[in-house]
Design a protein around this motif. Sequence first.
Motif, PDB file in Angstrom:
ATOM      1  N   THR A  32      34.427  46.229  31.450  1.00 32.38           N
ATOM      2  CA  THR A  32      35.795  46.299  31.981  1.00 32.38           C
ATOM      3  C   THR A  32      35.925  47.405  33.012  1.00 32.38           C
ATOM      4  N   MET A  33      35.310  48.547  32.744  1.00 35.07           N
ATOM      5  CA  MET A  33      35.380  49.682  33.662  1.00 35.07           C
ATOM      6  C   MET A  33      34.739  49.345  35.007  1.00 35.07           C
ATOM      7  N   VAL A  34      33.602  48.669  34.973  1.00 37.34           N
ATOM      8  CA  VAL A  34      32.919  48.283  36.217  1.00 37.34           C
ATOM      9  C   VAL A  34      33.777  47.314  37.018  1.00 37.34           C
ATOM     10  N   LEU A  35      34.360  46.324  36.333  1.00 39.32           N
ATOM     11  CA  LEU A  35      35.204  45.348  37.016  1.00 39.32           C
ATOM     12  C   LEU A  35      36.439  46.010  37.622  1.00 39.32           C
ATOM     13  N   GLN A  36      37.044  46.929  36.882  1.00 33.76           N
ATOM     14  CA  GLN A  36      38.226  47.623  37.393  1.00 33.76           C
ATOM     15  C   GLN A  36      37.879  48.511  38.581  1.00 33.76           C
ATOM     16  N   PHE A  37      36.688  49.073  38.581  1.00 33.03           N
ATOM     17  CA  PHE A  37      36.255  49.923  39.696  1.00 33.03           C
ATOM     18  C   PHE A  37      36.116  49.105  40.975  1.00 33.03           C
ATOM     19  N   VAL A  45      40.173  52.577  35.446  1.00 33.40           N
ATOM     20  CA  VAL A  45      38.840  53.140  35.246  1.00 33.40           C
ATOM     21  C   VAL A  45      38.934  54.404  34.393  1.00 33.40           C
ATOM     22  N   PHE A  46      39.905  55.243  34.705  1.00 34.87           N
ATOM     23  CA  PHE A  46      40.128  56.451  33.908  1.00 34.87           C
ATOM     24  C   PHE A  46      40.478  56.089  32.475  1.00 34.87           C
ATOM     25  N   GLU A  89      46.877  47.716  27.415  1.00 34.32           N
ATOM     26  CA  GLU A  89      47.232  48.276  28.714  1.00 34.32           C
ATOM     27  C   GLU A  89      46.604  47.510  29.880  1.00 34.32           C
ATOM     28  N   ILE A  90      45.272  47.405  29.890  1.00 32.08           N
ATOM     29  CA  ILE A  90      44.587  46.803  31.042  1.00 32.08           C
ATOM     30  C   ILE A  90      44.778  45.290  31.095  1.00 32.08           C
ATOM     31  N   GLN A  91      44.647  44.617  29.960  1.00 33.00           N
ATOM     32  CA  GLN A  91      44.818  43.161  29.928  1.00 33.00           C
ATOM     33  C   GLN A  91      46.277  42.746  29.731  1.00 33.00           C
TER      34      GLN A  91
END
Length: 274
Positions: A32-37, A45-46, A89-91
């Motif tokens: 998820t972090m890589v995709l958000q970046f 990412v944070f 939060e993200i999804q």
Amino acid sequence: MKHIQKAIKMELREHKSSFIVYLVLRLLVIVTMVLQFFNGNYENVFLCVLTLLLLIIPSFLQVTLKIELPSTLEIIILMFIFAAEILGEIQAYYVVFPFWDTILHTLNGFLAAAIGFSLVDFLNQSEKMLFKLSPLFTAIVAFCFSMTIGVCWEFFEFGMDQIFRMDMQKDTIVNCISSVALDPTKSNHVMMIRGIKDVTVNNTQLGLGGYLDIGLIDTMKDLIVNFIGAVTFSVIGYFYVKNRGKGSIAKRFIPRKKSEEKDFLKIVSKEGKV
């Protein structure tokens, strides 16, 4: 510091079931972090980095506080962190599924009561204590601990909304208002408006289908479900203490002191390795 890191790694591998859950969730967070970046969502990412740190907390607490978390409790804590930060939060599960926040607050009340209960139980079993709480008072303390955590979290949400305008206290659409502020005579009589279809702000219709409540209903709902979760575990904990550890359900959620052979910090400090 290196000794503590090694102890944490060993702690992570001690329980296979929770370790597998930890690895799966960690992998999902990294993806998820890589995709958000690459999507340019650096705030998310944070949030992913924060989630990775939070996932280590159960093992860190076990090492530093010399306690043993049951696998069931540890897995639920890990899933709770993932559900709140990544899915919520993200999804945007908080928006997509209205009941998502309710489930998490209910679970939070249950888990916080378990933690508060274990703190009192540790003191009750300590030989240094001059007095011991009865099962009823132990359950009451656990309940109060859980509700205090829930209230403090609502304070945090309110503060974030007021200072940073984040809308953590989600709004609710209502179709009826009862208020003395609507009484033209100012005689403290409750006036009611029913069947609200829409609200106009600055000559603009919002098209919400009703009046927008700014977080009060959401806050009270969160505290009510936190209350339900706290009461549920407090009752379970009461019978657990009364029957002195015979409750199979409570054992899955109550941390206990580490035995000497599992005290990794002592092993590390004596031998200098794990």
